[in-house]
Structures are given as structure tokens and as C-alpha cells.
Design an enzyme around this catalytic site. Structure first.
Site, mmCIF file in Angstrom:
data_model
loop_
_atom_site.group_PDB
_atom_site.id
_atom_site.type_symbol
_atom_site.label_atom_id
_atom_site.label_comp_id
_atom_site.label_asym_id
_atom_site.label_seq_id
_atom_site.Cartn_x
_atom_site.Cartn_y
_atom_site.Cartn_z
ATOM 1 N N THR B 187 48.405 26.023 48.924
ATOM 2 C CA THR B 187 49.246 27.193 48.729
ATOM 3 C C THR B 187 48.750 28.277 49.670
ATOM 4 O OG1 THR B 187 49.893 28.885 47.137
ATOM 5 C CG2 THR B 187 47.793 27.817 46.735
ATOM 6 N N GLU B 332 49.966 25.937 41.648
ATOM 7 C CA GLU B 332 48.816 25.635 40.800
ATOM 8 C C GLU B 332 49.224 25.085 39.429
ATOM 9 O OE1 GLU B 332 49.298 28.312 42.605
ATOM 10 O OE2 GLU B 332 47.454 29.063 43.523
ATOM 11 N N LYS B 443 52.299 51.559 42.716
ATOM 12 C CA LYS B 443 51.520 52.365 41.778
ATOM 13 C C LYS B 443 51.738 53.840 42.090
ATOM 14 C CE LYS B 443 48.704 48.442 41.004
ATOM 15 N NZ LYS B 443 48.103 47.398 41.856
ATOM 16 N N TRP B 448 53.625 52.376 36.901
ATOM 17 C CA TRP B 448 53.866 51.201 37.724
ATOM 18 C C TRP B 448 55.369 51.050 37.937
ATOM 19 C CZ3 TRP B 448 50.547 46.802 35.066
ATOM 20 C CH2 TRP B 448 49.185 47.037 35.324
#
Lengths: 546, 546
Positions: B187, B332, B443, B448
Site C-alpha cells: 500500500t 490492510e 483543523k 475539525w
């Protein structure tokens, strides 16, 4: 060996109920209870009860590996026991209440069960047997306080709902090895003592995946499933795990499995799929004919346990548009081995040819390997003609019988394959066709006659409700087939009419030498026709030496 | 521990192709080849070729555990390599040909690949890089003799079809441990070297079962599947194993993944389901709009890899009646983690509410556990509001990166859960809602801002074809969002129009401070929008200090 670098997470039954409680939280589990009411709870509510039950078991001293017995119908409480017992690492031992009393006594003592959960239906039975149930310390009635049996038929009998109410509401399931035993089921052979199949968490999970892959589309949150097959019989063919994984609503019939009760429950609960043995589907079909319709949403039936008559199959399909899936398996296989899996091309064949295909026992599901062998153990070709004993291998097949070395030695070949006791052919494209049970074959001269083949034809004869073929001794041919017939209500077919019907469809040497009429066929504890009892009943029947 | 008494049979990839060859023998694998033709073969024919290939590999000296690399499109030959390489206990290492050359060199050397199978498309690329591919001893072109490259661009280049023709036709697959490595995929993170996920036979089989259970009805012999997702990308989301288990026809697009090519192939081959990333579905949608219809049989699309815009989703569902299933996962994770799984009640909601639900990333499939945690690693509630980093655990999740201790240490928490790098909320009923990649969050002061949320609204603005949001430095708020827009062909929306559209649907502090227009968005090697490249491109962009 280069190992993959993947997490070592076990396949555990407890993870199924956790999953259902989260992802299929609102899907229902419906029970026609022993008490006569309809009970509903969601998977989320079921998990909450499973957790309370698991904590109650721990408080009662249940330890990992303990065998905890059940004698119960298909109800939400039995379902809860499956998950609570295995969740804490104990073994859920389902006892078939239709066994002979001496078999139950044998089983309880052989398994060394320490607790027994029983439906109130079975209190009188257990009251008689309890002095022989030596290892059992605790009995629990699967009911609430209001329905506990009067008096104290079983000393210290606990009440299931009270037990649950006392159980703590939270649990962290133990992180068990996936090969840990999780369930135990004894199979009652026709000879010898019952033999135990000891399933593991891994085998039960893998069996679930294997069935799911072979029966695509059968398990969805929009398709309620009714298990007629009892939960005391080989994990109810794996259904409690399949519905929990997929969120299919589960409609459990309790003790009432007659055609009228099943029809009404299926109708009311919009049941999409039913799983059970052919005798049940014969009963339901009678009721459908009476009412002139099928239960509203019933769309697919999985039939197994014994061969279904082609005529029954065709009636369901043609007259009611119900898709019949034919399966075959054994308690020793968790239990499913094969199911009808037609190719797109086969689905375009004329109706009668499709029924021919569906009369076969199906094609192996992924995870099950099959071979047929001759008397010396040599592999025979999958050519649709060679007949041999069927052996199987797979991750959900037993590697031995629980605590029974002798039975284990007898059941496996030198390469570790399990001998099914069935004689079969396998077609080049993988269809399993059972010829007969090894011991039910009629060995006539040098030829084998399949009792199943003859029965299938006989059941298609007008006026015949049910039929069985057994071998009876014959002075010239060693054995010849005898046809045992149950007449349809109001019908009166003659011996000659039936034999003429059969003779028109079979080779001459396959036609039974005689027909006898009975009011009903004897059944085994698992609801199959008991050929053993028929052989005893007609042991003195004499055929003419023609 | 009381062990179950079940056969110890391993879960192996080889058993899948054996099963398909027997039970789904006639189901087709169709390829739009690199050579430009349409190639057809059945699963039975595919297995025969897989066996010849496996024998050829053995003859070339391939040993268990060897890493055998592929650089190839989705074709039957790539499919065959999946099964032949893993069948003999070697590791199929799929290399993403869209990576940077230096990344490919790193990967080949890190994996110590000994062979490389490549499509002729990639001969010029490999010709340039081969001097850096130190461990590779053998190169094989995935074509027949007639299409071999002229000259000898790679010394000793073998021809795939000749190799197969020389391979012996029979094999007994080795009885491997199910934890044996079977496939390797790197990856490419946005920082550092590519990291390898080393899958095992067990993890690939279990992932197959898990997806099957969550995507019920998606895999049937009557429903052709087209994998737009490349086989060099995380097992093509597991599709080669899923179709082999279930006998679904597999229609592989080769190198042509544009809207026109996909539409034509889907139409011609009656494709029922397509799996791929949102950019592909945008392209197909354009083509559907041009032709005023969908590919004839297209009924379900699984979209994943990055968030799909709600507007795209709704158009597919409303205008074309195509069921969109939204998935989320990671290389994964083998790679699927969640998919849209709506309850029967949710399916009865008004259309817009259903689209809101489908905009979420789905609900976890069985076999995947999820938790969200705060900066200190404390679990946060699944209340649909608490935002935290998402960690996962499961039998198909990596336990470490191949040969990379440092990356492994950084990726797992003390309890062994894998940190996904995503910030998410989880609803009480189990829906995963990705807020953003940890590193893509804007941010702004103490708040956020999810770049995904803003992009979704911007893409719904008339005249906007595609959009991306990145954080740029801001003197007062530390970071503020910048909106990067690709205009639709023929449209010319103004900065003010776009911002007005966004402002109408978002809180004031979420509205981007500025809009810039580009001709196209940069993509990563896996086809996602490259925020890293955008951040570099607009590093100098200055916002006013308001």
C-alpha cells in the site's frame, strides 16, 4: 513455511450473537411457545437474554468443557441456550426427546451431562428417567414461574425465567481457541448405542459459511425462515447460526409440527423459507390442497433427512410455485453436505427434466469433498453410473465419535475419510445421487435394487399416500423387494393396480414381489421411516419362489 | 480445554478453483484482452490452465514461500496467476503499475520477487526499470507468441501461453497449513515507503465468507460481476475468490476503464454488478446520461476506496434504479470492512433518507470489529456524535507489515488493534460515518472540518464536475479549507455561485475561504484524489486574514 501476517482471531459462536445484536438488532425471533402463545423478541433482546443466561450458568458453577443438556422444542429459549452455553466455553448437548428411554439414559451418562434444561412437555418423561440420569445435578424448566409444573415432580427444579432475571446484564466473552468443543449431538444408528458428534466453534462457523455460499439468497433480513427441523437434531441443520449471521427473521414452531399448525404460523408470520424433512412437507401439502393455496409468502423449501418423492417435489413446484431445494447430510457432517445448485443452463430445461435434477441429492457445497469407493476402498469414477459407498471429508465433518474408539475405528478409512453408509453415484458434473443406505439396498441375485427408486415410483401411484420398500428373504434370489403401502384417505388401490403402475416405470427385476398395506409407517426418533422396524414387522413375510 | 472432534482441514485458495471447476464448471470468465479481443473460458477451462501454469512454475524452480510478482490488468491470465501461484504455496505479489518508478523498484527489492509476469503494456516501463529489479531472474509476458514484443526489450522474456502449453495437465495441490502466506500487496501511503500486507490462505478465505454474508444476493451464477477495481489493488476487493466460490460469471475489463468502454462491455456481457471506485462511476454515469439509459442488466454497484458524492449516489438510484452499495476498507483489511446493510425498516424510508443512510460507509461485516478512540486511546461511545480515530480487529486484518518493524510499531495499539488513520463516528445502530482521513481534516481553530463533507456539498453544485478540499495555512485559524473545483464540460460556475451553494448547506465556519479552478484533479496510484499533490500545488495559496 512463510506465514501470512494476519491477526490470529478465532471463529467463535459468541461473535455471531454479538454481531446480530448490533447489525441486525431489530430483526425478530418469533416463537409459537409451548405455553401456546406467540412470543416475539429481537436479536438485540435475544443477546441481552443470552448474556443473562450465560452469567446465570457461571454462577451455577458451569465450567469450560462441561456438557449442559437440553431436551427442548424449537423456541427462543432453546435458541438462547445454544449461544449462552457455547459462549462461556461449555458444550450445548441437545438430546432428542423422541429416542427410546434407555437411549436417553445411555446418552446422559455417556456425555456426563451436569445440567438439563427441559421444556415442560418433557417433565413427565424426565420424572421417570431422572433416577438413571446419574451425572445431572441441576434441572431447569424452560418456562416462567406461572407455568412451572405443579407439585415437585423433579426435586429442586429451577425456573428458566427466574434464572435469567437473576443473571448479570454484562459479559466479556472468553477468547476461546476456535477448536474448543461447543456442541454435542448423538446420532441414533440402527445398530449399537447412540454415537456423539462433538462440534467445535470453528466447525460450526465454517459450516455456516459453507451453507451460505451454496444457498445464496436464502438468508436475508427480508426473508423469514421457519426451522421445522428440530434444534435437537444436528444443530437444526445449522439454521440458528445462519440466521444470526445474516439477520433473517427466525420463526420457531415450538412443539406443533402438523400441517395445520405449520400452515397457520407460516401464513401469519409471512415465512419465506422452511427447512425440514419430507414427511413434514407431505403434511403441509395436504393442508395446502385443502385450502387451495400456499402460505402467503412461502417461496422456498429445503428438504432433507431422507429422499423426497419426485411427485411431492413436482407438486410443490408446479402447483404452488415453491422452489424446492433438496439437501443431503448427516449429523456427522454438521450436517449439510449437498444441496440443489442448478446452473443457469439447467434452469432453462423443460419442467420435467428440472424435476429429475431436483430429485437428486444436490451438489457438494464448498468445504465438503466426496468420493465413492468399491468394496476394496478403490475410488470409482464420477460417471453417473458407478455405484459405491460414499465417503466424505471436510472442516465440518467429525474426525471421530465422542468417547467411542470402536465406533470411530469402524467409520473412517485409512486416509481419514468418513464413511457415510450410503451407496451413491456421482455425475460428471457433480450431482450426488443416493442409491440407498448400504443396509437398505435389496441385494437380488447379482443386482442391487435401490429401495428409494422403487418408493419414488410407488408414491406417484394414484391412491398411495406413502410407501416403503424393504428386502425380504427369497429362496432363489437371496433377497427381493417387498412394498409396504399406506393408502391415501378415501382411496383403495389394489395390489395389482400398484404393481402395474410400478412395472410401467421400472425394469422388471426391480418390481417388488409383493405389496402389503399398513395404516402408517413406523418412524425413527428423527422422523425418518424406520426400515429397521419394518424389517422386524415383516421378517416372517414369505415370497413365492418364482 | 475440551476440543471438538472435527476434521482438521485447512482453508486453501486451491480448493476454491477445484470447487468452481466441478460445481460451476460452465460459468464463464470473460476478458476484454490487452490484445483487443474478447476472450471466453469457463471455470473448468480456467482450472485446467491454472494447473498447467502451476506445473510450469514448479518446473521453473518456484519454491514454497517464493514471491512471484505480477504487473497486470484484470484479465483471465492475471486471474490464473492468483490461483496457480498460491496453489503451490508461493506468494502472488501484485504490483500496482501506477506507482512511481522508484516505488516499484523499492517494492520488488523489498519483497525479493524472483519472477515478474507482466502485460505487454508494461514492457517499455519494465525495460527501463529492469536493471533496478535486482532479485528478478525470470520475466514472462502475459500473451501468446503472436503478440510478443518485437526485438528483445527484456532479455530472456518468456511467453505465457507457451509456458502453459508446456505445463503438465494434472496436479495434486499440496496440503498447506492455512496460515501459509498466499498473496502480497503493498500500500502506498502518502508518507514513507510502500508497506506490504501479507495475506494468508485462511485470511483470504475468511474474507470471502465475510463479504458473502454482508452482500447477500450479490454473487450468483445468474449475475455476472465486473471488477473495475484492479487485481493489483488489495485482491480486487476479494472478487476473484468470491466469484469462484459462488460461480458468478466474471467479466474482466482489461486495460480500458473509461465510461464508454465499460458501458459497452457491461451492456454486451449483461453485467449485473460492478465493483470499483467513485471516479469510475462518475465516468460511467456521464456515458449513461449521453445514451439516456443504463447498461441493460446493471442492477447493483459496489463503490468504495473513497467517499462517493451523495449526488452521484442519488442519481444512480433515482434515475437508473441501480442499487448502490457503499463500502469501506483498506488494503490492510483484505480489504473490505463495512458495506451498506439496510434493515427492512430502513428500506421503507423516504428516498432522501435512504440516500442519507447510503452516504454512510456502511455497517461492519461479520468478522470485523471496530472501535473509535480519543487521542489517549480511550474508547469513545458509538453515539453517532463522538469523533475518534477508527481502529479495527479481525481475522482478515494484518497483524503487521511485511518486513517492516517500524511501520508495524506505528500502526497498532497496545491491544493489537490496527489504526486505520481515519477519523469516524459510529451510530448506535452500527453505521460507520467517516469524518475524514486524520491527515486530511482541516483543523480550524478548535474545530475539525471534514474535507469529505464539504466536497459532497460542492459536487452537488450545478456546473461542478468534481471537487476537493484541502487545508491551507491561515494566520488566525491555523488552517482553513480551500475548495479546488473541476468545472463540468460547457459549464462556467463562478466562485461566488459555488460558495453560495455551499453556504446554504453547511455551517458558516465550514464554508471554504476560497475556490480555485483546475482542469483535473491529481490522482494517486490507486485512483483516489491525491490530496498530497494538491497540498503541494497550493502550498503558496494565501487566504485573507478575516
Amino acid at each position: 513455511m512463510l506465514k501470512g501476517q494476519m491477526m490470529d482471531r478465532p471463529l467463535l459462536v459468541s461473535s455471531l450473537i454479538d454481531y446480530a445484536a448490533e447489525v441486525h438488532a431489530t430483526s425478530p425471533i418469533v416463537t409459537a411457545t409451548v405455553e401456546g402463545t406467540i412470543h416475539r423478541q429481537t436479536y438485540a433482546e435475544t443477546r441481552a437474554r443470552v448474556v443473562r443466561l450465560a452469567n446465570a450458568l457461571l454462577r451455577l458453577g458451569v465450567k469450560p468443557g462441561d456438557r449442559i443438556a437440553t431436551m427442548a422444542w424449537n423456541t427462543h429459549r432453546h435458541f438462547e441456550l445454544y449461544f449462552a452455553i457455547s459462549g462461556i466455553g461449555a458444550v450445548c448437548h441437545t438430546i432428542n426427546p423422541r429416542l427410546f428411554p434407555e437411549q436417553m439414559t445411555y446418552i446422559v451418562n455417556h456425555a456426563q451431562d451436569t445440567m438439563l434444561f427441559l421444556d415442560t412437555t418433557f417433565v413427565p418423561l424426565v420424572e421417570k428417567l431422572k433416577s438413571s440420569f446419574t451425572p445431572i445435578r441441576t434441572y431447569v424448566a424452560l418456562t416462567d414461574r406461572a407455568h412451572m409444573p405443579a407439585g415437585e415432580p423433579i426435586r429442586g427444579l429451577l425456573c428458566y425465567e427466574e434464572l435469567l432475571a437473576d443473571g448479570a446484564p454484562d459479559i466479556v466473552w472468553p477468547d476461546l481457541d476456535e477448536n474448543t468443543a461447543c456442541a454435542l449431538c448423538y446420532t441414533s444408528g440402527t445398530t449399537g448405542d447412540p454415537k456423539g458428534a462433538l462440534y467445535s466453534h470453528r466447525s460450526n462457523l465454517l459450516h455456516t459459511f459453507f451453507v451460505l455460499a451454496a444457498a445464496q439468497g436464502s438468508f436475508m433480513p427480508t426473508r423469514p425462515i421457519l426451522p421445522v427441523v428440530p434444534m435437537f437434531h444436528a444443530n437444526a441443520w445449522g439454521l440458528p447460526f445462519l440466521v444470526t449471521l445474516t439477520g433473517a427473521p427466525f420463526v420457531m414452531p415450538g412443539p406443533k409440527l402438523d400441517g395445520v399448525s405449520l400452515f397457520d404460523l407460516m401464513d401469519k408470520e409471512k415465512v419465506w423459507g422452511g427447512w425440514g424433512v419430507p414427511t413434514v412437507w407431505l403434511g403441509l401439502l395436504d393442508e395446502m390442497k385443502k385450502r387451495g393455496r400456499k402460505p402467503e409468502s412461502l417461496s422456498r423449501i429445503l428438504t432433507g433427512g431422507s429422499a423426497i418423492a419426485r411427485a411431492t417435489l413436482a407438486t410443490y413446484e408446479r402447483d404452488y410455485g415453491i422452489d424446492i431445494v433438496h439437501g443431503w447430510g448427516m449429523t456427522e457432517m454438521s450436517p449439510v453436505g449437498t444441496v440443489t445448485q442448478m446452473t443457469p443452463e439447467e434452469r432453462t430445461l423443460p419442467f420435467e427434466e428440472q424435476m429429475d435434477i431436483k430429485s437428486r441429492q444436490g451438489r457438494r457445497m464448498y468445504g465438503v469433498e466426496m468420493k465413492i469407493v468399491d468394496a476394496e476402498g478403490n475410488r470409482l469414477p464420477h460417471d453417473g453410473a458407478s455405484q459405491g459407498e460414499l465417503y466424505v471429508r471436510g472442516a465440518a465433518v467429525i474426525s471421530g465419535y465422542y468417547g467411542n474408539e470402536a465406533a470411530t475405528r469402524a467409520a473412517f478409512d485409512k486416509d481419514g475419510w468418513f464413511g457415510t453408509g450410503d451407496v451413491a453415484t456421482i455425475t460428471p458434473d457433480g450431482w450426488l445421487v443416493l442409491v440407498d443406505r448400504t443396509k437398505d439396498l435389496v441385494k437380488s441375485g447379482g443386482e442391487w435394487i435401490s429401495s428409494i427408486d422403487v418408493e419414488n415410483v410407488a408414491i406417484g401411484c394414484p391412491g398411495v399416500a406413502n410407501a416403503a420398500v424393504i428386502a425380504v428373504p427369497h429362496p432363489k434370489w437371496t433377497e427381493r423387494p417387498l412394498l409396504v403401502v399406506v393408502k391415501a384417505p378415501g382411496a383403495d388401490p389394489s395390489k395389482e393396480q400398484i404393481l402395474a403402475h410400478v412395472a410401467a416405470k421400472l425394469a422388471k427385476w426391480q418390481v417388488p414381489d409383493d405389496v402389503v398395506f399398513v395404516d402408517s409407517l413406523p418412524l425413527t426418533a428423527t422422523g425418518k421411516i424406520s426400515k429397521k422396524d419394518l424389517r422386524i414387522a415383516f421378517a416372517e413375510h414369505r415370497l413365492s419362489a418364482q
